[in-house]
Design a protein around this motif. Structure first.
Motif, mmCIF file in Angstrom:
data_model
loop_
_atom_site.group_PDB
_atom_site.id
_atom_site.type_symbol
_atom_site.label_atom_id
_atom_site.label_comp_id
_atom_site.label_asym_id
_atom_site.label_seq_id
_atom_site.Cartn_x
_atom_site.Cartn_y
_atom_site.Cartn_z
ATOM 1 N N ASP A 1 122.010 17.501 61.524
ATOM 2 C CA ASP A 1 121.836 18.924 61.784
ATOM 3 C C ASP A 1 120.586 19.405 61.042
ATOM 4 O O ASP A 1 120.669 19.863 59.896
ATOM 5 C CB ASP A 1 123.071 19.702 61.333
ATOM 6 N N SER B 1 112.673 22.640 60.604
ATOM 7 C CA SER B 1 113.696 22.175 61.532
ATOM 8 C C SER B 1 113.060 21.430 62.714
ATOM 9 O O SER B 1 113.543 20.368 63.127
ATOM 10 C CB SER B 1 114.513 23.375 62.013
ATOM 11 N N ARG C 1 113.581 17.427 63.688
ATOM 12 C CA ARG C 1 114.014 17.024 65.037
ATOM 13 C C ARG C 1 113.046 16.010 65.649
ATOM 14 O O ARG C 1 113.454 15.047 66.289
ATOM 15 C CB ARG C 1 114.122 18.240 65.955
ATOM 16 N N ARG D 1 111.556 27.884 57.875
ATOM 17 C CA ARG D 1 112.766 27.138 58.243
ATOM 18 C C ARG D 1 112.639 26.590 59.656
ATOM 19 O O ARG D 1 113.026 25.444 59.926
ATOM 20 C CB ARG D 1 114.003 28.032 58.138
ATOM 21 N N GLY D 2 112.106 27.378 60.563
ATOM 22 C CA GLY D 2 111.954 26.940 61.951
ATOM 23 C C GLY D 2 111.012 25.760 62.084
ATOM 24 O O GLY D 2 111.288 24.797 62.813
ATOM 25 N N GLU E 1 118.100 25.262 56.360
ATOM 26 C CA GLU E 1 118.759 26.388 55.680
ATOM 27 C C GLU E 1 119.056 26.048 54.220
ATOM 28 O O GLU E 1 118.906 26.892 53.335
ATOM 29 C CB GLU E 1 120.046 26.773 56.404
ATOM 30 N N THR F 1 118.773 22.007 61.414
ATOM 31 C CA THR F 1 118.789 23.431 61.110
ATOM 32 C C THR F 1 119.541 23.697 59.813
ATOM 33 O O THR F 1 119.089 24.483 58.974
ATOM 34 C CB THR F 1 119.412 24.220 62.276
#
Length: 180
Positions: free
Chosen positions: A53, A35, A39, A31-32, A59, A55
């Motif tokens: 968003d 994300s 970005r 997930r990180g 998720e 993140t």
């Protein structure tokens, strides 16, 4: 001379979701990492519409089952152990991939169980200990011994295990039980 490259249009919600889907279909990820990728794409291409968003999108991909941090962490840890890297280096790699603490702790017992195999794999790859060309005595060739010990430590292996592996004489088939 090349013609100038056309500028890609700014991203919107639909385009960002398409990018996310394309990324998770091509790469196993966390997930990180997903994300961070989203970005970066927003930063490169710009954004149009309501604020994004990344993140929350990562998720949602995890909730749909496209991203599984624990499975990724288990696979990465096993691959690093096969390459001969120890627990400290595995933990660092998982932290860098932004795997959460709970998932890192769930993988830790498997990494600890493979510690001896990983140390021997590293020694075999670097031709240390039982795979060395000649016996290194700690007292007679201190510089070479310290260099080999440093390599084992940088690979993430504990000091006591590194010393035991380096103490094995060349040509001897190492027994896992002797090193545990």
């Amino acid at each position: 001379m090349k013609p100038p490259r056309s500028q890609l249009p700014p991203l919107d919600t639909v385009a960002l979701e398409r990018l996310a889907l394309r990324y998770v279909e091509r790469f196993a990820t966390t997930r990180g990492k997903l994300s961070d990728y989203l970005r970066r794409k927003i930063r490169e291409r710009g954004w149009e519409g309501t604020p994004a968003d990344p993140t929350a999108l990562a998720e949602r991909m995890a909730a749909l089952g496209y991203v599984d941090d624990l499975a990724w962490a288990q696979g990465k840890a096993a691959a690093l152990n096969r390459r001969g890297l120890g627990a400290r280096r595995v933990s660092g790699a998982l932290m860098q991939a932004r795997v959460e603490e709970a998932d890192r702790e769930a993988v830790a017992p498997d990494v600890a169980a493979r510690a001896v195999e990983a140390a021997l794999a590293f020694a075999r790859r670097k031709r240390l200990g039982p795979w060395a060309r000649e016996t290194l005595d700690r007292s007679s060739d201190r510089v070479a011994y310290d260099k080999q010990l440093g390599a084992m430590l940088r690979a993430g292996h504990p000091l006591d295990l590194s010393r035991r592996v380096l103490a094995l004489p060349p040509g001897v088939d190492p027994s896992l039980d002797d090193l545990r």
